[in-house]
Design a protein around this motif. Structure first.
Motif, PDB file in Angstrom:
ATOM      1  N   LEU A 187      39.227  40.830  33.440  1.00 49.43           N
ATOM      2  CA  LEU A 187      39.224  40.568  34.881  1.00 49.43           C
ATOM      3  C   LEU A 187      39.140  39.088  35.208  1.00 49.43           C
ATOM      4  O   LEU A 187      38.845  38.711  36.336  1.00 49.43           O
TER       5      LEU A 187
ATOM      6  N   PHE B  22      36.020  37.026  42.836  1.00 50.19           N
ATOM      7  CA  PHE B  22      35.787  38.462  42.771  1.00 50.19           C
ATOM      8  C   PHE B  22      35.280  38.932  41.416  1.00 50.19           C
ATOM      9  O   PHE B  22      34.958  40.106  41.250  1.00 50.19           O
TER      10      PHE B  22
ATOM     11  N   LEU C  35      40.657  37.449  38.330  1.00 50.30           N
ATOM     12  CA  LEU C  35      40.004  37.547  39.628  1.00 50.30           C
ATOM     13  C   LEU C  35      38.987  36.441  39.864  1.00 50.30           C
ATOM     14  O   LEU C  35      38.521  36.243  40.984  1.00 50.30           O
TER      15      LEU C  35
END
Length: 563
Positions: free
Chosen positions: A478, A486, A481
């Protein structure tokens, strides 16, 4: 760990006798000489029309503050500092929102339980699913965690057997709960008195100990020493490079997921709203506003002692205090409050011990009463015995209280609550479902087109998405992000979505899905059940507006000073 002295036990038993005697007196006032209850099930479960504003406000706080705050939040204060107080201070303004917009809807539509609201607004299927879900959540997560954490804290302070402490707390709570909401509400006034008095005594002595460690005395000097020697523990908003950012991700605590946590807890929770559902609107609002003011005080009682323990630990890492903070060879922040209590003077230790017990017992009683209310009115009366008399409903509620407490005692030791930490345990497991539940309630309140299918989507879809996002970091990277804020690298070096941000994403997903489903069904002629809503009922009294303004000024000042 030190044990209680004789004078401490005397102080504790004085508290026990006062609460029990007052509870018996309140109970006898609403019964005949033969013990037959004068009133119906609503009087028993809601204390309809009999709770004053100060009883409602006190009961809200007594039901909310328990071992997860005294132990868990003090531990978080030890670890991350004043920032954890945002749960308490944001709750103050959340209570105002609930008083203005939520409670009028419940009272206008004669709502007694949250499943009843769902049945009236959506359908019986949605209501029954949520009734069974709430019963499981309240028993397996909330009741057990309160019971077990409270027993651990009391056992470590008093030197008593853990199992005995669990049975003692459960028994004390049952005695209070069997008297109904009226007994709970008015005894909670005494519980809050002991909670605040004992909590403030602990804070006073903890700050004074800090001052003495630096060669001075007094609470103000102790507080100044804390700000000087633990300045990093007096920041309300964390930056992304802070090691605690995953728990409290920056401005999310002011404009993001923290609102979902608080609005769902204070506005869509039988355990909480039940205190105000039996009153008229002005009384309910006044009680909730009083609870909001008490919320402003709570960090002084449950967070500052944790910060004081951190400063004392830094000064005494290898001494007696430092050793007491270690559990299993590792520093355990959740030991901060019990360790502080064990170094209090004789007598005051008993008072603080009574405060902790009061918090646990009041929360247990409130939770057990809510479990009994939902089971009796939304399950037993609707499925098992629709023709049940008022006397049968009250008797069923009492049996439900005892059964729920027995289940709590049996289940609690097997959940590993102490390993996760009580505050985090409750937040994590309720956080899987709270975004969907809040979306279902908020659109049900204020958008007439919201359909039953949309409500089911929010409940089930929100839960599934929460689980998916929880385990997503283990399935994919991730890091993409991260530039958008985020995703943050956790202690293991894996990019993860912060808990509160995850709740915000799930809530938005649920709302969008509910709007799409509702509009689609509206185009096909699906009708919805409306609620009685009048704009005039959202208009607060002038005194309420003044009180709200004072709360906003205090919160603005606090966040400005400790930004």
């Amino acid at each position: 760990m030190n044990q209680l002295a004789t004078i401490d036990y005397i102080v504790f038993f004085v508290y026990f006798i006062i609460v029990s005697s007052y509870g018996i007196w309140i109970y006898r006032r609403k019964t005949g000489h033969d013990g037959t209850i004068e009133g119906d099930s609503k009087d028993y479960f809601l204390a309809e029309g009999s709770l004053t504003w100060w009883a409602i406000g006190s009961s809200l706080i007594a039901s909310n503050i328990s071992a997860e705050q005294f132990v868990g939040m003090s531990g978080s204060g030890f670890k991350m500092g004043l920032a954890i107080a945002t749960y308490e201070w944001m709750a103050a303004i959340t209570l105002v929102v609930v008083a203005v917009f939520f409670i009028p809807v419940y009272l206008k539509n004669n709502i007694a339980t949250m499943p009843q609201f769902l049945s009236q607004r959506y359908n019986s299927t949605v209501a029954m699913i949520m009734a069974l879900f709430w019963l499981a959540l309240y028993i397996v997560v909330n009741l057990t965690s309160i019971l077990y954490l409270g027993a651990i804290a009391i056992s470590s302070i008093a030197g008593l057997n853990l199992t005995f402490c669990m049975y003692m707390l459960a028994g004390f709570a049952v005695i209070i709960t069997l008297g109904g909401m009226k007994v709970i509400g008015f005894t909670d006034v005494i519980q809050v008195f002991f909670l605040i008095l004992g909590g403030l005594a602990t804070t006073y002595l903890a700050l004074n100990l800090v001052a003495e460690h630096y060669g001075s005395s007094g609470v103000l000097n102790g507080f100044n020493m804390m700000t000087q020697h633990a300045g990093d523990h007096f920041q309300m908003i964390f930056k992304r490079d802070n090691e605690n950012y995953m728990d409290l991700p920056g401005l999310t605590v002011l404009i993001g997921g923290m609102w979902i946590v608080n609005l769902n807890y204070w506005g869509c929770n039988q355990y909480i709203t039940q205190r105000a559902l039996g009153a008229d609107l002005p009384t309910a609002r006044a009680g909730i506003l009083f609870a909001a003011f008490l919320k402003l005080l709570m960090p002084v009682i449950v967070v500052l002692p944790g910060i004081a323990a951190y400063v004392l630990y830094k000064q005494d890492i290898f001494g007696e205090f430092g050793k007491a903070m270690v559990s299993g060879g590792e520093l355990n922040p959740d030991r901060a409050y019990p360790v502080l209590l064990n170094i209090l003077p004789v007598g005051l230790k008993g008072l603080s011990f009574a405060a902790l017990t009061a918090a646990v017992v009041a929360s247990l009683a409130g939770k057990a009463n809510s479990i009994a209310t939902i089971f009796t009115l939304d399950v037993y009366k609707k499925i098992i015995n629709p023709e049940a008399s008022e006397k049968t409903l009250v008797s069923t509620g009492k049996i439900a209280v005892v059964v729920a407490m027995i289940l709590g005692v049996l289940i609690a030791p097997h959940l590993g609550i102490d390993k996760k930490g009580g505050f985090q345990y409750i937040q994590e497991y309720t956080g899987f479902v709270s975004p969907g539940i809040f979306a279902m309630f908020i659109l049900g309140f204020f958008w007439k087109k919201t359909t039953s299918s949309a409500a089911l989507f929010a409940t089930i879809g929100g839960f599934l998405l929460s689980i998916f996002l929880k385990f997503l970091p283990g399935m994919m990277d991730l890091s993409f992000l991260s530039p958008f804020g985020f995703a943050v690298k956790n202690a293991a070096g894996v990019y993860e979505i912060p808990f509160l941000d995850r709740m915000g994403f799930v809530f938005v997903f649920c709302v969008i899905g509910m709007i799409i489903i509702s509009l689609f069904e509206a185009s096909r002629g699906v009708k919805t059940n409306g609620l009685e809503v009048d704009r005039s009922m959202f208009r607060p009294q002038p005194s309420f507006v003044v009180g709200t303004a004072v709360i906003l000024v205090i919160l603005t000042t606090l966040y400005t000073v400790y930004w």
